[in-house]
Design a protein around this motif. Structure first.
Motif, PDB file in Angstrom:
ATOM      1  N   GLN A  88       0.702  -1.269  -0.038  1.00  0.00           N
ATOM      2  CA  GLN A  88      -0.136  -0.129  -0.082  1.00  0.00           C
ATOM      3  C   GLN A  88       0.846   1.213   0.105  1.00  0.00           C
ATOM      4  OE1 GLN A  88      -2.631  -0.871   3.272  1.00  0.00           O
ATOM      5  NE2 GLN A  88      -4.316  -1.221   1.991  1.00  0.00           N
ATOM      6  N   ARG A  89       2.001   1.344  -0.400  1.00  0.00           N
ATOM      7  CA  ARG A  89       2.951   2.312  -0.586  1.00  0.00           C
ATOM      8  C   ARG A  89       2.250   3.572  -1.478  1.00  0.00           C
ATOM      9  NH1 ARG A  89       9.044   2.891  -2.898  1.00  0.00           N
ATOM     10  NH2 ARG A  89       9.135   5.119  -3.007  1.00  0.00           N
ATOM     11  N   HIS A  90       1.537   3.202  -2.462  1.00  0.00           N
ATOM     12  CA  HIS A  90       0.670   4.098  -3.009  1.00  0.00           C
ATOM     13  C   HIS A  90      -0.270   4.910  -2.256  1.00  0.00           C
ATOM     14  CE1 HIS A  90      -2.002   0.768  -3.000  1.00  0.00           C
ATOM     15  NE2 HIS A  90      -2.978   1.397  -3.351  1.00  0.00           N
ATOM     16  N   GLY A 161      14.445   7.333   5.232  1.00  0.00           N
ATOM     17  CA  GLY A 161      13.941   8.146   4.222  1.00  0.00           C
ATOM     18  C   GLY A 161      13.342   7.085   3.053  1.00  0.00           C
ATOM     19  N   GLN A 162      13.148   5.833   3.397  1.00  0.00           N
ATOM     20  CA  GLN A 162      12.647   5.012   2.393  1.00  0.00           C
ATOM     21  C   GLN A 162      11.705   4.129   2.952  1.00  0.00           C
ATOM     22  OE1 GLN A 162      15.576   2.882   0.313  1.00  0.00           O
ATOM     23  NE2 GLN A 162      17.209   4.166   0.832  1.00  0.00           N
ATOM     24  N   PHE A 163      10.712   3.770   1.577  1.00  0.00           N
ATOM     25  CA  PHE A 163       9.563   2.727   2.052  1.00  0.00           C
ATOM     26  C   PHE A 163      10.250   1.434   2.017  1.00  0.00           C
ATOM     27  CE2 PHE A 163       7.093   6.343   0.977  1.00  0.00           C
ATOM     28  CZ  PHE A 163       6.190   6.153   1.802  1.00  0.00           C
ATOM     29  N   LYS A 167      10.506  -7.809   3.388  1.00  0.00           N
ATOM     30  CA  LYS A 167      11.409  -8.685   2.437  1.00  0.00           C
ATOM     31  C   LYS A 167      12.630  -7.872   2.247  1.00  0.00           C
ATOM     32  CE  LYS A 167       7.712 -10.706  -0.459  1.00  0.00           C
ATOM     33  NZ  LYS A 167       6.921 -10.807  -1.482  1.00  0.00           N
ATOM     34  N   ALA A 168      12.542  -6.540   2.407  1.00  0.00           N
ATOM     35  CA  ALA A 168      13.808  -5.590   2.228  1.00  0.00           C
ATOM     36  C   ALA A 168      14.382  -5.557   3.398  1.00  0.00           C
ATOM     37  CB  ALA A 168      13.214  -4.377   1.840  1.00  0.00           C
TER      38      ALA A 168
END
Length: 169
Positions: A88-90, A161-163, A167-168
């Protein structure tokens, strides 16, 4: 040995340094939703969310004191905290935008108090707007949870500063 003081010492850093240090703490991403008096829905992206108490069930989040939506959130009796899922990053970006209609194309159902619960959220909390506390350049909201639900799915996480997704991590 240093002597403790009765008040905080001035910081030995600037706000940019502080922001970078804070970015090392991974946080979940939420969208807080409520409704204007005329019935229009509003929502905003927030990463400042945490639990406070199990009995009674209390959560907190904060909003910058210059936010345009401040009067709505301070005056309304209820809001919904939607915890976003990894896919749901969008929605995080859409509700953080300056768009007039942040709900354009967003699927949701309504809570018991008629507020938007975003489809696909990892969890949601319908809260009574119990109390508010000004601190620094933000207002801290304490919500008393009246209803909640969850799904066992990967969360959307913000770090440095990143989504990120699980998994990441």
């Amino acid at each position: 040995m240093p002597t403790p003081t009765s008040s905080a010492l001035p910081p030995d850093f600037d706000s940019r340094h502080f922001r970078h240090a804070l970015s090392q703490f991974a946080t979940g991403i939420t969208v807080i939703t409520t409704r204007l008096a005329q019935g229009k829905f509003i929502g905003l992206t927030a990463s400042s969310f945490n639990s406070v108490s199990l009995d009674p069930p209390l959560v907190i989040w904060s909003l910058g004191d210059k936010a345009q939506s401040m009067p709505v959130f301070t005056d309304n009796t209820h809001y919904v905290i939607n915890v976003l899922a990894a896919d749901q990053r969008h929605l995080a970006e859409q509700f953080a935008s300056r768009s007039e209609d942040r709900f354009a194309g967003v699927e949701f159902t309504l809570s018991r108090t008629g507020l938007p619960i975003l489809k696909g959220a990892s969890a949601w909390f319908e809260c009574f707007n119990r109390s508010r506390y000004p601190e620094g350049d933000h207002l801290i909201f304490v919500g008393e949870v009246e209803q909640c639900a969850f799904k066992n799915q990967a969360p959307l996480v913000y770090h440095h500063g990143q989504f990120l997704t699980s998994k990441a991590l």
